[in-house]
Design a protein around this motif. Structure first.
Motif, PDB file in Angstrom:
ATOM      1  N   SER A 243      42.997  25.422  46.910  1.00 47.39           N
ATOM      2  CA  SER A 243      41.829  24.600  47.059  1.00 47.39           C
ATOM      3  C   SER A 243      42.475  23.435  47.939  1.00 47.39           C
ATOM      4  CB  SER A 243      41.323  24.104  45.729  1.00 47.39           C
ATOM      5  OG  SER A 243      40.487  23.148  45.719  1.00 47.39           O
ATOM      6  N   LYS A 244      41.699  23.069  48.709  1.00 46.70           N
ATOM      7  CA  LYS A 244      41.939  21.731  49.648  1.00 46.70           C
ATOM      8  C   LYS A 244      41.806  20.591  48.725  1.00 46.70           C
ATOM      9  CE  LYS A 244      42.788  23.819  53.667  1.00 46.70           C
ATOM     10  NZ  LYS A 244      43.995  23.838  54.246  1.00 46.70           N
ATOM     11  N   LEU A 245      41.003  20.830  47.575  1.00 47.94           N
ATOM     12  CA  LEU A 245      40.783  19.319  46.803  1.00 47.94           C
ATOM     13  C   LEU A 245      41.599  19.434  45.502  1.00 47.94           C
ATOM     14  CD1 LEU A 245      36.743  19.704  46.789  1.00 47.94           C
ATOM     15  CD2 LEU A 245      38.350  18.312  48.278  1.00 47.94           C
ATOM     16  N   ASP A 246      42.457  20.333  45.364  1.00 44.43           N
ATOM     17  CA  ASP A 246      43.456  20.341  43.874  1.00 44.43           C
ATOM     18  C   ASP A 246      44.209  21.440  44.522  1.00 44.43           C
ATOM     19  OD1 ASP A 246      44.591  20.659  41.822  1.00 44.43           O
ATOM     20  OD2 ASP A 246      42.956  20.921  40.549  1.00 44.43           O
ATOM     21  N   SER A 247      45.537  21.036  44.825  1.00 43.26           N
ATOM     22  CA  SER A 247      46.742  21.730  45.201  1.00 43.26           C
ATOM     23  C   SER A 247      47.217  22.561  44.085  1.00 43.26           C
ATOM     24  CB  SER A 247      47.847  20.890  45.693  1.00 43.26           C
ATOM     25  OG  SER A 247      48.302  19.820  44.494  1.00 43.26           O
ATOM     26  N   ARG A 248      46.762  22.413  42.924  1.00 42.37           N
ATOM     27  CA  ARG A 248      47.311  23.178  41.751  1.00 42.37           C
ATOM     28  C   ARG A 248      46.400  24.452  41.454  1.00 42.37           C
ATOM     29  NH1 ARG A 248      46.655  19.381  36.706  1.00 42.37           N
ATOM     30  NH2 ARG A 248      44.751  19.229  37.918  1.00 42.37           N
ATOM     31  N   MET A 249      45.196  24.438  42.170  1.00 40.71           N
ATOM     32  CA  MET A 249      44.387  25.510  41.962  1.00 40.71           C
ATOM     33  C   MET A 249      44.367  26.499  43.071  1.00 40.71           C
ATOM     34  SD  MET A 249      39.860  25.091  41.895  1.00 40.71           S
ATOM     35  CE  MET A 249      40.270  23.664  40.852  1.00 40.71           C
ATOM     36  N   LEU A 250      44.670  27.860  42.533  1.00 43.95           N
ATOM     37  CA  LEU A 250      45.012  28.913  43.455  1.00 43.95           C
ATOM     38  C   LEU A 250      44.200  29.936  43.192  1.00 43.95           C
ATOM     39  CD1 LEU A 250      46.843  30.308  45.592  1.00 43.95           C
ATOM     40  CD2 LEU A 250      48.363  30.897  44.057  1.00 43.95           C
ATOM     41  N   PHE A 251      43.373  30.718  44.038  1.00 40.21           N
ATOM     42  CA  PHE A 251      42.705  31.834  43.902  1.00 40.21           C
ATOM     43  C   PHE A 251      43.126  33.173  44.293  1.00 40.21           C
ATOM     44  CE2 PHE A 251      39.942  27.787  44.282  1.00 40.21           C
ATOM     45  CZ  PHE A 251      39.321  27.776  43.182  1.00 40.21           C
ATOM     46  N   THR A 252      42.710  34.095  43.689  1.00 39.89           N
ATOM     47  CA  THR A 252      43.162  35.567  44.200  1.00 39.89           C
ATOM     48  C   THR A 252      41.852  36.437  43.769  1.00 39.89           C
ATOM     49  OG1 THR A 252      44.497  37.278  44.594  1.00 39.89           O
ATOM     50  CG2 THR A 252      44.441  36.670  42.413  1.00 39.89           C
ATOM     51  N   SER A 253      42.019  37.626  44.201  1.00 37.36           N
ATOM     52  CA  SER A 253      40.695  38.516  43.854  1.00 37.36           C
ATOM     53  C   SER A 253      40.906  39.791  43.951  1.00 37.36           C
ATOM     54  CB  SER A 253      39.685  38.308  45.201  1.00 37.36           C
ATOM     55  OG  SER A 253      40.269  38.758  46.287  1.00 37.36           O
ATOM     56  N   SER A 254      40.226  40.681  42.991  1.00 35.68           N
ATOM     57  CA  SER A 254      40.133  41.982  42.842  1.00 35.68           C
ATOM     58  C   SER A 254      38.761  42.264  43.263  1.00 35.68           C
ATOM     59  CB  SER A 254      40.758  42.545  41.712  1.00 35.68           C
ATOM     60  OG  SER A 254      39.890  41.872  40.706  1.00 35.68           O
ATOM     61  N   GLN A 255      38.030  42.947  42.325  1.00 33.02           N
ATOM     62  CA  GLN A 255      36.521  43.059  42.273  1.00 33.02           C
ATOM     63  C   GLN A 255      36.041  41.736  41.944  1.00 33.02           C
ATOM     64  OE1 GLN A 255      38.307  44.710  40.341  1.00 33.02           O
ATOM     65  NE2 GLN A 255      37.070  45.602  38.447  1.00 33.02           N
ATOM     66  N   ARG A 256      36.855  41.037  41.176  1.00 29.25           N
ATOM     67  CA  ARG A 256      36.406  39.963  40.428  1.00 29.25           C
ATOM     68  C   ARG A 256      37.378  38.775  41.208  1.00 29.25           C
ATOM     69  NH1 ARG A 256      36.939  40.763  34.125  1.00 29.25           N
ATOM     70  NH2 ARG A 256      35.786  42.538  34.042  1.00 29.25           N
ATOM     71  N   VAL A 257      36.844  37.353  40.996  1.00 29.73           N
ATOM     72  CA  VAL A 257      37.717  36.299  41.501  1.00 29.73           C
ATOM     73  C   VAL A 257      38.539  35.721  40.323  1.00 29.73           C
ATOM     74  CG1 VAL A 257      37.627  33.787  42.225  1.00 29.73           C
ATOM     75  CG2 VAL A 257      35.936  35.369  42.906  1.00 29.73           C
TER      76      VAL A 257
ATOM     77  N   GLY B 111      35.813  48.112  47.974  1.00 25.94           N
ATOM     78  CA  GLY B 111      34.891  47.338  47.087  1.00 25.94           C
ATOM     79  C   GLY B 111      35.617  46.514  46.219  1.00 25.94           C
ATOM     80  N   VAL B 112      36.385  45.600  47.125  1.00 27.26           N
ATOM     81  CA  VAL B 112      36.947  44.483  46.758  1.00 27.26           C
ATOM     82  C   VAL B 112      36.651  43.174  47.274  1.00 27.26           C
ATOM     83  CG1 VAL B 112      38.897  45.775  45.993  1.00 27.26           C
ATOM     84  CG2 VAL B 112      38.845  44.565  48.251  1.00 27.26           C
ATOM     85  N   ILE B 113      36.591  42.077  46.657  1.00 27.32           N
ATOM     86  CA  ILE B 113      36.479  40.935  47.294  1.00 27.32           C
ATOM     87  C   ILE B 113      37.612  40.541  48.428  1.00 27.32           C
ATOM     88  CG2 ILE B 113      36.358  38.576  47.162  1.00 27.32           C
ATOM     89  CD1 ILE B 113      35.403  39.018  44.125  1.00 27.32           C
TER      90      ILE B 113
END
Length: 539
Positions: free
Chosen positions: A1-15, A58-60
């Motif tokens: 996240s550009k707004l919160d450097s601690r917030m990291l995302f990854t994905s499968s079929q979900r977030v 069939g993944v994000i």
């Protein structure tokens, strides 16, 4: 996240989201893909299976966290679904564009920096024999989408689309056939290949004032100084001449690139750097070479070279300023050991770039910042460094000007002797003048130096030691250390002894020679005249 450097995302079929460096993960969604059975079957066959499962999908495939609101997250799947949440994943909305190609892979999502409801997505479908470009834009959180590919070649399917963070509506697209740019929020695209070959561009990203480009095959390109692209408007394009605002300059960093556009070659062109009060700190012209901006090595003789002069070609012109003020005055063949002729670097502050082209004056602001990697160095420290550097530069120039004056007089004397038909009185007075000025010259500068290594055998003199003090004071960012002012005072006192002798020589020996020349009706010798035959006007 550009707004919160601690917030990291990854994905499968979900977030998934983590805020502790990946030690724990939280699911923010259910299955956000199309989940089509035909894409979930066993891969390979009919003889043997494929353990890598390249046909299974069939993944994000792309996640676009908002740059405006941490609650907004966009997703795109590799089977053609686009979803958005406006409450950090509590609920999701399917906002797939109605013109989305069937089973199109959402290769990349870029959430706008300027509005939470704006996002751009790129879609590609070459594995299903569709090489058309697909880019979609929304301004209302995905309720409606607009396809924006006008100007992109028909077979240049798109790998990524990025918004410029500094100019709203300026977009870049990474395609199978190079890079494209749009100045009008995607309504029209232009090829930005420049000198790049026709290669697939996997991704690109704007970093400060550069566009970093990654090509298929592990190649990287960088488009330096995209400031002119950000400032491009119809009015700018139509102008006969235009000076673009340069990016902020970082002290002890790279030189600052100054770009200007000329629709014709001017007869007179001048670029100047002005201080905050409007005073000219340095000027450059097409017929004036610049001093070499390379810092000198710890040891070794240097002559002090010159960099290219101010360009004045039709079209874009780029000139780099190393943030240095006028250099130490030098003379032909001068060799210094462990020093150069560079002037001191300006301190942090607000400056102005001024370009005058055939009477047309253009100005642009220039900000110089201190190096963020040196937090312990203050602006006051750098102002002190600059003030000291100017003093040392001026004193080194004074030393070299003494040598220059002596050599001018010597050349003029040789010219007069040729014209005087071996006049005995002139010969006697001239010999005295030559002997005494040469003694001063040899005290100020090591005249035996003919090559870069000669100072190893012949001790350097006061002009070299002063120039070396400037080089040492500029080796890093910070004020002069405790001993530097003391060294400066010692060298200043030594130089004053030689210049005092030279002044006495001008008042006695030079006057005596000029009396003889007046008798012979020949031009007088003038230390300020650069011409051997003499000057009748201001030199």
């Amino acid at each position: 996240s550009k707004l919160d450097s601690r917030m990291l995302f990854t994905s499968s079929q979900r977030v998934w989201k983590t805020k502790d460096g990946g030690r724990t993960w939280k699911a923010l969604s259910g299955d956000l893909t199309r989940h089509a059975p035909e894409t979930m079957e066993k891969s390979g066959g009919p003889i043997t299976g494929d353990m890598n499962g390249p046909e299974v999908y069939g993944v994000i495939f792309s996640i676009g966290p908002s740059k405006v609101d941490t609650n907004v997250i966009w997703t795109g799947s590799d089977d053609g679904m686009v979803q958005v949440t406006r409450n950090s994943g509590a609920t999701w909305t399917n906002v797939t564009p109605k013109d989305m190609p069937d089973f199109g892979r959402v290769s990349q999502i870029d959430a706008s920096k300027f509005s939470a409801g704006v996002a751009y997505i790129s879609v590609r479908k070459p594995l299903l024999n569709d090489v058309s470009p697909y880019i979609f834009k929304t301004s209302d959180f995905g309720k409606t989408w607009t396809k924006i590919v006008n100007g992109i070649r028909a077979d240049a399917y798109v790998h990524a689309v990025r918004e410029d963070p500094n100019r709203k509506g300026l977009l870049y697209a990474a395609t199978q056939h190079g890079v494209y740019i749009s100045y009008d929020d995607g309504a029209n695209w232009d090829d930005l290949a420049l000198n790049m070959p026709d290669v697939p561009v996997s991704d690109l990203i704007v970093m400060d004032n550069e566009l970093a480009i990654a090509t298929h095959g592990r190649g990287f390109w960088v488009l330096d100084n995209i400031g002119p692209l950000r400032q491009a408007t119809p009015e700018v394009q139509a102008a006969d001449a235009y000076l673009y605002t340069p990016p902020p300059a970082i002290r002890s960093g790279l030189p600052v690139a100054i770009t200007y556009k000329l629709n014709s070659v001017p007869k007179r062109l001048e670029l100047s750097i002005l201080d905050s009060a409007g005073g000219v700190m340095r000027s450059f012209m097409p017929d004036t070479a610049r001093p070499d901006s390379t810092r000198p090595p710890a040891g070794g003789g240097r002559r002090g070279g010159a960099a290219p002069p101010l360009p004045k070609a039709i079209g874009f012109n780029r000139f780099t300023w190393d943030l240095r003020t006028p250099p130490i005055e030098s003379f032909p063949g001068m060799i210094l050991w462990g020093a150069g002729t560079n002037g001191p670097v300006v301190p942090p502050g607000k400056y102005t770039v001024r370009v005058i082209a055939d009477g047309k004056t253009m100005t642009a602001p220039l900000v110089v910042k201190r190096n963020p990697l040196l937090p312990d160095v203050t602006d006051a420290d750098l102002r002190a460094q600059y003030a000291f550097g100017k003093k040392v530069r001026d004193k080194a120039t004074e030393a070299n000007n003494a040598v220059i004056a002596i050599r001018r007089v010597r050349d003029q004397l040789a010219d007069r002797m040729k014209k005087a038909a071996d006049d005995a009185a002139l010969k006697e007075k001239g010999a005295t003048l030559s002997t005494n000025t040469t003694a001063v010259e040899q005290s100020v500068y090591q005249t035996k130096n003919q090559s870069g290594q000669d100072p190893l055998n012949f001790p350097i003199k006061v002009n070299n030691r002063i120039a070396n003090l400037l080089s040492m004071s500029e080796r890093g960012d910070g004020p002069p250390n405790q001993s530097m002012p003391d060294i400066y005072n010692i060298l200043t006192t030594e130089l004053r002894g030689y210049t005092t002798k030279l002044d006495a020589i001008w008042k006695t020996d030079l006057v005596a020679v000029n009396k003889e020349l007046a008798r012979l009706k020949l031009p007088p010798l003038d230390p300020n005249c650069a011409k051997a035959e003499g000057c009748t006007a201001v030199p």
